[in-house]
Scaffold this motif. Sequence first.
Motif, mmCIF file in Angstrom:
data_model
loop_
_atom_site.group_PDB
_atom_site.id
_atom_site.type_symbol
_atom_site.label_atom_id
_atom_site.label_comp_id
_atom_site.label_asym_id
_atom_site.label_seq_id
_atom_site.Cartn_x
_atom_site.Cartn_y
_atom_site.Cartn_z
ATOM 1 N N THR A 4 0.822 -1.217 0.000
ATOM 2 C CA THR A 4 0.000 0.000 0.000
ATOM 3 C C THR A 4 0.851 1.261 0.000
ATOM 4 O O THR A 4 0.408 2.305 -0.455
ATOM 5 N N ASN A 5 2.049 1.172 0.540
ATOM 6 C CA ASN A 5 2.978 2.307 0.574
ATOM 7 C C ASN A 5 4.351 1.810 0.143
ATOM 8 O O ASN A 5 4.740 0.698 0.490
ATOM 9 N N VAL A 21 3.070 7.180 -1.481
ATOM 10 C CA VAL A 21 2.212 7.034 -0.314
ATOM 11 C C VAL A 21 0.806 6.625 -0.762
ATOM 12 O O VAL A 21 0.297 7.134 -1.755
ATOM 13 N N ASN A 22 0.214 5.694 -0.066
ATOM 14 C CA ASN A 22 -1.138 5.209 -0.334
ATOM 15 C C ASN A 22 -1.347 4.944 -1.823
ATOM 16 O O ASN A 22 -2.114 5.631 -2.501
ATOM 17 N N TYR A 24 -2.867 2.619 -3.495
ATOM 18 C CA TYR A 24 -4.232 2.322 -3.946
ATOM 19 C C TYR A 24 -4.999 3.609 -4.215
ATOM 20 O O TYR A 24 -5.706 3.738 -5.210
ATOM 21 N N TRP A 25 -4.876 4.564 -3.288
ATOM 22 C CA TRP A 25 -5.589 5.828 -3.442
ATOM 23 C C TRP A 25 -5.069 6.586 -4.648
ATOM 24 O O TRP A 25 -5.839 7.147 -5.424
ATOM 25 N N LYS A 26 -3.759 6.633 -4.796
ATOM 26 C CA LYS A 26 -3.153 7.337 -5.925
ATOM 27 C C LYS A 26 -3.639 6.735 -7.242
ATOM 28 O O LYS A 26 -4.047 7.456 -8.155
ATOM 29 N N THR A 61 -9.505 14.851 -3.314
ATOM 30 C CA THR A 61 -8.956 14.122 -2.166
ATOM 31 C C THR A 61 -9.330 14.805 -0.860
ATOM 32 O O THR A 61 -9.735 14.147 0.110
ATOM 33 N N HIS A 65 -11.696 13.226 2.011
ATOM 34 C CA HIS A 65 -11.222 13.084 3.390
ATOM 35 C C HIS A 65 -12.235 13.695 4.366
ATOM 36 O O HIS A 65 -12.444 13.158 5.460
#
Length: 156
Positions: A4-5, A21-22, A24-26, A61, A65
């Motif tokens: 994940t990171n 960083v992150n 999956y989110w990226k 993003t 959040h």
Amino acid sequence: LPETNRRYLLARSLTDFWRRVNIYWKDFMVKIVYFPIYFRFRKSGEARAQVAATAAVFVVTWALHIYQSFWLLGKPTLSWPDSLFWTILGLLVVGNTLYEMRHRRQRRGPGWRARAIEAAQVLGTFTLICTLWSLWSSPSVNASVYLMTHWARSNG
């Protein structure tokens, strides 16, 4: 599952940090937000397309959040530290993207000078990210400023 990171605290720049960083989110944000906006604006110039797409990623993003905190806590956590964190990080990543567009990274030799430059880049990125995270996790901007000035006075 894939990681994940990817060693994000060893990033050489803010753009490199955002990629690490992150993951999956990226990847999600690239597919859902970045590419549609980038390809829509690409005809008006590469730089404009990248700036618009990157800015949109940070706005979405930030909004998601806020929604996540509402979902978890029952109230949105829209605050000045949160707003400043996402605004500053987004502007710095946009600026770093423009810088990297103009100055393509070249491979450095294996010498001590290249390693020293890379170490300085990693240390600078690490320091900036830690400072921004301390702002983000503070209850107020005043608390963050107090933390930074207190730390500077106690070490100076």
